[in-house]
Write a protein that holds these residues in place. Structure first.
Motif, mmCIF file in Angstrom:
data_model
loop_
_atom_site.group_PDB
_atom_site.id
_atom_site.type_symbol
_atom_site.label_atom_id
_atom_site.label_comp_id
_atom_site.label_asym_id
_atom_site.label_seq_id
_atom_site.Cartn_x
_atom_site.Cartn_y
_atom_site.Cartn_z
ATOM 1 N N LEU A 153 48.069 9.430 44.933
ATOM 2 C CA LEU A 153 47.414 10.633 45.436
ATOM 3 C C LEU A 153 46.427 11.200 44.425
ATOM 4 N N GLY A 189 48.379 15.714 54.099
ATOM 5 C CA GLY A 189 47.955 16.721 53.127
ATOM 6 C C GLY A 189 48.379 18.117 53.484
ATOM 7 N N SER A 212 58.352 7.314 57.667
ATOM 8 C CA SER A 212 57.193 7.826 58.395
ATOM 9 C C SER A 212 56.551 6.810 59.327
ATOM 10 N N HIS A 246 55.869 14.973 53.399
ATOM 11 C CA HIS A 246 54.442 15.313 53.283
ATOM 12 C C HIS A 246 54.253 16.165 52.031
ATOM 13 N N GLY A 247 54.796 15.651 50.926
ATOM 14 C CA GLY A 247 54.656 16.326 49.648
ATOM 15 C C GLY A 247 55.965 16.674 48.977
ATOM 16 N N GLY A 280 45.316 7.330 48.061
ATOM 17 C CA GLY A 280 46.118 7.668 49.228
ATOM 18 C C GLY A 280 45.419 7.246 50.509
ATOM 19 N N THR A 281 46.176 7.202 51.575
ATOM 20 C CA THR A 281 45.616 6.873 52.893
ATOM 21 C C THR A 281 45.905 8.024 53.843
ATOM 22 N N TRP A 282 44.848 8.660 54.294
ATOM 23 C CA TRP A 282 44.958 9.774 55.228
ATOM 24 C C TRP A 282 44.537 9.297 56.607
ATOM 25 N N GLU A 327 55.270 9.096 43.992
ATOM 26 C CA GLU A 327 54.214 9.263 44.998
ATOM 27 C C GLU A 327 52.884 9.693 44.391
ATOM 28 N N ASP A 328 52.926 10.304 43.217
ATOM 29 C CA ASP A 328 51.766 11.069 42.760
ATOM 30 C C ASP A 328 50.600 10.222 42.264
ATOM 31 N N ASP A 359 49.739 9.305 54.561
ATOM 32 C CA ASP A 359 49.793 10.460 53.670
ATOM 33 C C ASP A 359 49.359 11.693 54.452
#
Length: 787
Positions: free
Chosen positions: A21, A250, A533, A505-506, A26-28, A17-18, A248
């Motif tokens: 990010l 945060g 998700s 979420h992380g 990433g997409t927020w 995943e990292d 994503d």
């Protein structure tokens, strides 16, 4: 001979995943703005408690770019229900109406009273400041204990009381235990309100479908399935017409384990306007409109023999609900009821929690919810008991630990812990920190009158992870099943897709779930895609919270993969013209025992897709669903030890060393475990030393900005010395337990006990969190006056 590869489970594979990010790809939710989007701004109450006597929206409506300005009365018809609580802990609990916009009365600063819709977020915010609201201010209820006193102002007048519920639990005869005890110690400990403060505040975008009358909801949430189900109920939309996607996210920390007014408003306004509707929370809004954590007053009583054997424990909690009951508000304090006994073995236990309304932002889940509060209280009173007995606090704890057990064991609160081996864990933590040498150094400093005192604090804990067995959930009136769902399917090309109902979420689910599946199928993790998700892709799921993802969701993935292998074995036996029981399966290869005949699982997947040569009656393709409903919680545990230096001339605390030895059962990815512990310990230290959401007597927040609310920086935190032990859980076939909340649970009591241990010889034996330099200095000054 084929060499057997090492399993992927247990390896520190880099988190897949990292890269996105860390490189800004990433997409927020706030990145999503469909064409034609309109934006929301919420007009919020500036007072804690008042009747609304008038709302003038004229000037706001005339502001350039404004599409609509709506009050609670204007949108009332859009909702078929208010925002519900999902955990009505007793039959007689009082549940106030909680509509997405207040009608007639506001009950906390930040309560929404109107919404402005405009073509840009700036226009919406500017116009919101033009809405004029007349308030007839009422007395505010701010102190949770004062709220129960006769004659106290009422948060909800229709109830005639601020008392929301009382929830009891009793096992054994506590009064008899106290009568037998040589010493009885009482303590009052405060769990201050804290703000979740994720890097990403809340945000939501609702887009109407072009055809079919459905909606896509992008929202920064931990619980997309809950959002779908609850928004459907609030807004009168079929759940089949709602697709909820968590991009994503945060940071969540429990604050995003909820369904909020703004999500419901965005949905009904998208339906009303037939336009995409977007809202992004400001940081100031987050401080008053997103749920707070903790908020309890804890009364603890422990009875023990003169040689330190605990006989009984009584807990009386007063829990601050805030003004409304959000999704889990009533149940958070109750959830801790089963762990106030900690790792300790004794005979009598009596727990009671009273939920209380105040004119403050609602409380709800915060990392370690309920369990963190419990560990703090039992570890604080263990240190108080040790002082009363003039006994070393480590020795007192060691005398009372449960013996090792590998099958479920009934503990004082009446529940079954799954497995535990507490003494080696604690002794290893004491060894790592060199406990005896620290005590010698502490004594030497005191002999020479050093103004910088040394303190050592212990935080033993267990937590009920793997939330939760559905029958247990129903027994405590939690309105949700505790199962989790997964699908594993192999493609024609021999790769695999995993669909999980958990919503990370992380936490690193994509990496860890690929490791689990890779070992089960005998393929490379790089050939596995993990999907999550999105309720269209994963229609079934109970999401991510309560240290449940691996123990429940990961186990569901494991079960689905095992079902795929079982079907593949049947097909392989058919292809090889052998009996299933004669096949060995290793490294993705089915081989007939004692021969060279073999077929890979990829070849089986191709045959299953072609479907030309399958056993009679077998369906094509290699795919399987699995729903796992655990028979028990999992119970990770650990010992955290904090070493501090306290400058008695300034009250300033420096953490010199922090050691944590944790047992989360079998470990899938050690680096992910360490990362979860780092984050959790940082939050626990923050509560112990820095963070406190405060209010004045009128209910006005006095920590309404980051300038006032003290969140530690990396430079304020020490390095962490971490070790893990492994006591497999019998609750699931992988033997895993969970680690996401452990750091936040064990660290706070360790830090506060260390600070008090440093200054106890100077007469200070009680401090409440946060133990700021000012508080420590004042306590020392007051103690000096008495002496």
């Amino acid at each position: 001979m084929t060499q057997t590869r090492s399993p992927f489970v247990g390896q520190s594979l880099p988190r897949r995943e990292d890269e996105a990010l860390l490189t800004g790809r990433g997409t927020w939710t706030d990145d999503i703005t469909p064409p034609g989007t309109v934006h929301l701004a919420i007009v919020r109450s500036p007072v804690a408690h008042a009747r609304i006597t008038g709302i003038d929206t004229t000037a706001a409506r005339e502001h350039p770019g404004v599409v609509a300005v709506l009050t609670g009365e204007d949108v009332a018809g859009e909702f078929v229900a208010g925002i519900p609580t999902g955990w009505p802990v007793t039959e007689d609990i009082l549940v106030p109406e909680h509509m997405p916009l207040a009608r007639g009365e506001v009950n906390h600063v930040g309560d929404g009273v109107a919404v402005v819709v405009a073509t840009s977020p700036t226009a919406a915010r500017d116009a919101s400041e033009l809405v004029v609201v007349d308030y007839d201010e009422l007395p505010a209820v701010v102190d949770v204990e004062a709220a129960l006193e006769p004659g106290a102002p009422l948060v909800h007048e229709q109830f005639g009381t601020n008392h929301c519920y009382t929830w009891p639990l009793a096992v054994g005869d506590v009064d008899a235990a106290f009568a037998e005890a040589d010493v009885v110690v009482e303590g009052r400990y405060v769990q201050q309100r804290v703000l979740p403060s994720p890097m990403e505040t809340r945000a939501v975008v609702v887009t109407p479908d072009a055809y079919g009358g459905g909606f896509t909801v992008h929202t920064a949430t931990q619980v997309p399935h809950f959002v779908r189900d609850i928004l459907a109920a609030i807004c009168g939309v079929s759940d089949t017409k709602l697709r909820v996607v968590a991009p994503d996210v945060g940071g969540g920390f429990g604050a995003k384990l909820n369904v909020y007014a703004e999500e419901a408003l965005a949905l009904v306004l998208a339906r009303r306007l037939r336009k995409p509707v977007k809202w992004t929370e400001t940081r100031s809004e987050h401080h008053v409109a997103t749920t707070h954590g903790r908020g309890q007053v804890q009364y603890m009583t422990v009875g023990a023999t003169k040689d330190g054997r605990i006989l009984g424990m009584r807990i009386r909690l007063v829990a601050d609900m805030g003004a409304y009951l959000q999704l889990l508000t009533p149940g958070i304090a109750v959830f801790g009821a089963f762990t106030y006994c900690g790792l300790y073995d004794f005979g009598a236990y009596d727990f009671e929690c009273r939920g209380v309304f105040t004119n403050l932002t609602p409380t709800d889940a915060y990392r370690g919810a309920g369990r963190s509060e419990a560990a703090y209280a039992h570890e604080r009173i263990l240190d108080d008991l040790a002082r009363a007995l003039e006994m070393d606090p480590a020795e007192l704890r060691l005398r009372n630990l449960h013996p090792a057990f590998s099958e479920p064991r009934t503990v004082p609160s009446g529940v079954l812990y799954d497995s535990g081996d507490y003494e080696p864990c604690m002794r290893r933590a004491l060894e790592l920190v060199d406990y005896d040498a620290l005590r010698a150094e502490q004594a030497e400093r005191r002999r020479r009158g050093d103004h910088v005192e040394l303190g050592i604090g212990i935080g033993n804990f267990t937590e009920s992870g793997g939330l939760s067995p559905s029958k247990v959930a129903a027994g405590v009136r939690l309105q949700s099943g505790g199962w989790e769902a997964a699908t594993v399917r192999m493609t024609t090309a021999g790769r695999a897709e995993v669909v999980t109902g958990t919503s990370p979420h992380g936490q690193g689910h994509e990496t860890a779930w690929a490791q689990i599946t890779a070992d089960a199928l005998g393929i490379d993790p790089a050939d596995i895609e993990v999907l999550h998700s999105d309720t269209m892709i994963a229609p079934f799921g109970r999401d991510t919270y309560g240290s449940r993802s691996l123990a429940v969701g990961g186990t569901a993935v494991f079960g689905a993969a095992e079902k795929v292998v079982s079907k593949a074995r049947t097909i392989a036996a058919h292809l090889l013209e052998a009996a299933e029981e004669d096949l060995d399966f290793a490294d993705g290869r089915f081989a007939v025992r004692g021969t060279d005949a073999a077929v890979t699982i990829q070849e089986v997947a191709g045959a299953a897709s072609l479907a030309a040569n399958l056993p009679e009656g077998m369906e094509p393709n290699l795919t399987a669903d699995y729903h796992f409903d655990p028979p028990n919680f999992t119970w990770p545990f650990g010992t955290h030890v904090c070493v501090v230096e306290v400058d008695t001339e300034t009250g300033f605390t420096t953490i010199r060393r922090f050691v944590a030895v944790d047992d989360c059962g079998r470990i899938v990815n050690p680096t992910i475990v360490d990362g979860q512990l780092h984050g959790g310990i940082a939050q626990g230290i923050a509560q112990a030393l820095y963070e406190h959401a405060t209010y004045d007597e009128a209910g006005q927040p006095t920590t309404a900005t980051m300038a006032d609310y003290a969140i530690p920086a990396a430079s304020d935190l020490p390095g962490f010395d971490l070790e893990q032990r492994v006591t497999p859980s019998p609750t699931n076939p992988m033997g895993v337990k969970g680690i996401g909340e452990s750091g936040a649970i064990g660290s706070s009591p360790a830090v506060v006990n260390a600070v008090i241990d440093a200054v106890a010889a100077r007469g200070v034996t009680h401090l409440d969190m946060p133990t700021t330099p000012q508080q420590v200095w004042r306590a020392l000054a007051d103690a000096a006056k008495v002496s």
